[in-house]
Design a protein around this motif. Structure first.
Motif: not given
Length: 466
Positions: A6-24, A61-69
């Motif tokens: 629950v703590l992890g799913l709360w705000g998982l997308s961070r307002q659809d933001s991805v930072w440089r480490d995750e971009a790698a 599952f396709g590239p997405s913020i959800t698949t990433l995190r």
């Protein structure tokens, strides 16, 4: 586990933001297996296993913020479950519940709980391997358990070889509990086999050590945070009333917390490597020890107030949630990271004109283009000589400074993607110095947008250059 999910799913997308480490992670996961393997020969081999895992998930599952995190969320939930089971086995249900629920609330864990990197997966491996060790010490279990233990350590090492310091923590536990010769033989065999399998990765990655050259040297103020954690953990260990030769929460939790920190400090004296994320898994030990503090409080109150004692854990968790709420909200906002590659891509899409050129300073900021290629459609990347995929790198191979200068002077309109002044580092590469010098001398800025650590500036040429 469910609490941590629950703590992890709360705000998982961070307002659809991805930072440089995750971009790698994102850009590498979208490459083919052959392209990833070619890149690992040049850079980031320490993250190779994680990249290949994420590549498989992106394919499924396709590239997405959800698949990433989501893998990090699931892994942290598994780690929390392991803490709960270990605490329950060693000290009772309240210690297990308190420790397991504490893990997801720790500020550092909340940060990496939703991070598209490998650190949470390593923490899950830490929980599983430690639980297997506890099983073996309690029940003298069969070879199958030790094979599972060695395999888990191997996977941890492949995800991040610094996680092998957990072996030193487990060694300390075996010494503390005065384990028998059979346990020592099986643990040594499993540990040696796992280490031998990871050793080629360690040796090869040393050739890429320039990647961590940006980490600052160890200083005394870096020790403040670890010292506080050690003090909290030490209190929990004392309340557990540990005894030499006896398996307890203290015998498991204190080495798990302290040894990786001490080991990383020692390594950092040789080469600066002190980053808390490299030993995130050590916080499982802290969670266990905090659980013992809560358990001690419950046991102290239960004889006189049995009903009230049952409300101690809910009260502690509620108080912690309230106290940490501002920090929890911050960690789930785009502002919690140094930049956002997706937000600035939206500005590029709005400001671009077909036929215009684009430059990146430093070249690593090309990650915005790699993650959001559609935003750069119609723009010419005039400094790029070989793409990141073909060059086997994260940022591509750029042309010589002289060539970049010549091409820039043929352009009428250039978009520059770079860092905001507050987070930008001094320009040191000759290519980047050439880019900024030519823009300053021959172009004028006509539009600019800054968002979440990144900046895009539109330059137009002042006059034809002869």
């Amino acid at each position: 586990m469910l609490w941590t999910f629950v703590l992890g799913l709360w705000g998982l997308s961070r307002q659809d933001s991805v930072w440089r480490d995750e971009a790698a992670t994102w850009q590498v996961a979208e490459r083919s297996t052959a392209e990833i393997c070619r890149m690992l020969g040049n850079v980031d081999v320490v993250h190779g296993s994680y990249y290949l895992l994420m590549h498989a998930l992106f394919e499924c599952f396709g590239p997405s913020i959800t698949t990433l995190r989501l893998p990090s969320v699931l892994a942290t939930g598994i780690a929390a479950a392991c803490v709960a089971v270990i605490g329950h086995r060693l000290a009772g249900v309240w210690v297990g519940l308190a420790g397991g629920m504490t893990l997801g609330l720790l500020p550092a864990v909340q940060f990496y709980l939703q991070e598209g990197r490998s650190y949470a997966l390593v923490a899950a491996g830490c929980g599983i391997s430690t639980l297997l060790l506890v099983n073996s010490l309690q029940r003298r279990v069969r070879t199958l358990y030790w094979a599972a233990y060695g395999s888990t350590i191997l996977l941890m090492g492949l995800l991040n070889w610094l996680s092998l310091m957990i072996l030193a923590a487990h060694l300390t536990t075996l010494l503390w509990t005065r384990a028998g010769s059979e346990i020592w033989t099986r643990w040594t065999t499993a540990s040696a086999a796992a280490t031998a399998c990871v050793l080629p990765l360690i040796l090869f990655s040393r050739g890429q050590s320039a990647q961590v050259s940006w980490i600052p040297p160890l200083s005394w103020h870096m020790m403040i945070g670890p010292a506080i954690l050690m003090a909290i953990g030490g209190l929990g260990a004392l309340l557990d009333r540990p005894r030499a030769g006896q398996l307890s929460v203290a015998a498991i939790g204190l080495p798990l917390l302290a040894v990786p920190h001490i080991g990383l400090v020692a390594l950092s004296m040789v080469q600066p490597l002190f980053l808390d994320r490299y030993i995130l898994y050590s916080l499982l030990g802290l969670a266990l020890l905090i659980g013992s503090v809560v358990g001690a409080a419950i046991e102290a109150i239960r004889p006189r107030h049995p009903t009230a004692s049952k409300w101690i854990l809910p009260a502690v968790v509620t108080a912690a949630m309230v106290a940490l709420l501002p920090q929890s909200l911050t960690k789930r906002s785009p502002a919690s990271r140094v930049d956002d590659v997706l937000a600035i891509a939206s500005d590029v899409r709005r400001l671009k004109e077909t036929g215009s050129a684009v430059l990146f300073v430093p070249s690593a900021r090309r990650d915005t283009k790699s993650v959001s290629p559609s935003a750069f459609a119609g723009l010419r990347d005039i400094a790029l000589e070989v793409s990141p995929e073909k060059s086997g790198t994260l940022k591509g191979r750029e042309a010589s400074p002289g060539h970049i200068r010549a091409v820039m002077l043929t352009q009428r309109r250039i978009l520059l993607v770079t860092d905001m002044a507050q987070v930008a580092r001094p320009v040191t590469a000759e290519r980047d110095k050439t880019k900024t010098a030519v823009l300053k001398k021959y172009f004028t800025p006509v539009a600019e947008e800054q968002v979440r650590g990144r900046r895009v500036t539109v330059y137009e040429r002042l006059a034809p250059v002869h």
